[in-house]
Design an enzyme around this catalytic site. Structure first.
Site, PDB file in Angstrom:
ATOM      1  N   ASN A  62       0.834  -1.193   0.000  1.00  0.00           N
ATOM      2  CA  ASN A  62       0.000   0.000   0.000  1.00  0.00           C
ATOM      3  C   ASN A  62       0.876   1.254   0.000  1.00  0.00           C
ATOM      4  O   ASN A  62       1.970   1.277   0.559  1.00  0.00           O
ATOM      5  CB  ASN A  62      -1.011   0.002   1.149  1.00  0.00           C
ATOM      6  CG  ASN A  62      -0.412  -0.110   2.539  1.00  0.00           C
ATOM      7  OD1 ASN A  62       0.471  -0.930   2.784  1.00  0.00           O
ATOM      8  ND2 ASN A  62      -0.923   0.684   3.463  1.00  0.00           N
ATOM      9  N   GLU A  64       0.394   5.286   0.685  1.00  0.00           N
ATOM     10  CA  GLU A  64      -0.481   6.338   1.169  1.00  0.00           C
ATOM     11  C   GLU A  64      -0.038   7.708   0.663  1.00  0.00           C
ATOM     12  O   GLU A  64       1.057   7.879   0.143  1.00  0.00           O
ATOM     13  CB  GLU A  64      -0.517   6.334   2.697  1.00  0.00           C
ATOM     14  CG  GLU A  64      -1.184   5.115   3.261  1.00  0.00           C
ATOM     15  CD  GLU A  64      -1.276   5.123   4.769  1.00  0.00           C
ATOM     16  OE1 GLU A  64      -1.996   4.252   5.298  1.00  0.00           O
ATOM     17  OE2 GLU A  64      -0.655   5.972   5.448  1.00  0.00           O
ATOM     18  N   CYS A  73      -4.170   0.799  -2.435  1.00  0.00           N
ATOM     19  CA  CYS A  73      -3.996  -0.426  -1.657  1.00  0.00           C
ATOM     20  C   CYS A  73      -3.001  -1.368  -2.332  1.00  0.00           C
ATOM     21  O   CYS A  73      -2.824  -1.342  -3.549  1.00  0.00           O
ATOM     22  CB  CYS A  73      -5.330  -1.141  -1.518  1.00  0.00           C
ATOM     23  SG  CYS A  73      -6.601  -0.190  -0.669  1.00  0.00           S
ATOM     24  N   GLU A  75      -3.194  -4.565  -2.929  1.00  0.00           N
ATOM     25  CA  GLU A  75      -3.789  -5.486  -3.890  1.00  0.00           C
ATOM     26  C   GLU A  75      -3.915  -4.831  -5.266  1.00  0.00           C
ATOM     27  O   GLU A  75      -3.588  -5.440  -6.284  1.00  0.00           O
ATOM     28  CB  GLU A  75      -5.172  -5.947  -3.420  1.00  0.00           C
ATOM     29  CG  GLU A  75      -5.146  -6.733  -2.128  1.00  0.00           C
ATOM     30  CD  GLU A  75      -5.306  -5.884  -0.867  1.00  0.00           C
ATOM     31  OE1 GLU A  75      -5.820  -6.416   0.132  1.00  0.00           O
ATOM     32  OE2 GLU A  75      -4.916  -4.690  -0.872  1.00  0.00           O
ATOM     33  N   CYS A 112     -10.172  -4.854   0.960  1.00  0.00           N
ATOM     34  CA  CYS A 112     -11.235  -3.870   1.125  1.00  0.00           C
ATOM     35  C   CYS A 112     -12.210  -3.950  -0.057  1.00  0.00           C
ATOM     36  O   CYS A 112     -11.971  -4.672  -1.031  1.00  0.00           O
ATOM     37  CB  CYS A 112     -10.643  -2.461   1.236  1.00  0.00           C
ATOM     38  SG  CYS A 112     -10.029  -1.785  -0.329  1.00  0.00           S
ATOM     39  N   CYS A 115     -10.717  -3.061  -3.515  1.00  0.00           N
ATOM     40  CA  CYS A 115      -9.839  -4.130  -4.007  1.00  0.00           C
ATOM     41  C   CYS A 115     -10.645  -5.343  -4.442  1.00  0.00           C
ATOM     42  O   CYS A 115     -10.319  -5.991  -5.435  1.00  0.00           O
ATOM     43  CB  CYS A 115      -8.812  -4.506  -2.951  1.00  0.00           C
ATOM     44  SG  CYS A 115      -7.577  -3.209  -2.691  1.00  0.00           S
TER      45      CYS A 115
END
Length: 160
Positions: A62, A64, A73, A75, A112, A115
């Site tokens: 990930n 940010e 993210c 994934e 999430c 994803c």
């Protein structure tokens, strides 16, 4: 009125050592890349390793950003990289590991919603299920045979 019931099944492995060797290696890759995640705001790091049908392993962590919606993210970093580098390859397995810098994450952490939708797009595109293995920092690992277990009522191109 009519009621529908949706059930899902997951395999649960109590430790990485219980996983098949190929998945142990994939999860170790996810753990290693997780530690390189850029997560200065949430302090929640995620690593992902994808196994493609051509034998390549694609990694993602990930990333940010101070403008929160601008981050991405792990994934999706890995999935989009696989789609860019190997557009004809199929994703056959995904390993995900997540850890919080604030406490030990011992429960399996699934992808999430965003994803899940991205994984669904590739699973539908390739017309082949993607095995998804996910864990926290320590503890058991859950295995889903397909994204459809995590997102049973898929939204796809057929609705557009």
């Amino acid at each position: 009125m009519k009621k529908i019931s949706i059930t899902t099944d997951f395999d649960v492995f109590e430790s990485i050592q219980e996983l098949p060797e190929i998945i142990q290696n994939l999860m170790q890759e996810a753990i290693a890349i997780r530690k390189k995640a850029y997560a200065p705001y949430s302090n929640f790091k995620v690593g992902t390793a994808l196994l493609l049908d051509n034998g390549k392993i694609i990694l993602g962590s990930n990333q940010e950003n101070a403008a929160y919606p601008s981050g991405l993210c792990a994934e999706r970093v890995a999935i989009y990289q696989a789609g860019t580098l190997y557009p004809e390859a199929k994703i056959i397995k995904i390993a995900i590991s997540a850890a919080s810098g604030n406490s030990t994450t011992s429960a399996p952490i699934p992808p999430c919603g965003s994803c899940r939708q991205s994984i669904a797009e590739y699973e539908i595109k390739q017309n082949t299920p993607i095995e998804i293995y996910f864990m926290g920092e320590i503890g058991s690992i859950y295995k889903s045979d397909s994204l459809k277990n995590l997102l049973p009522l898929l939204f796809d191109k057929n609705f557009l």
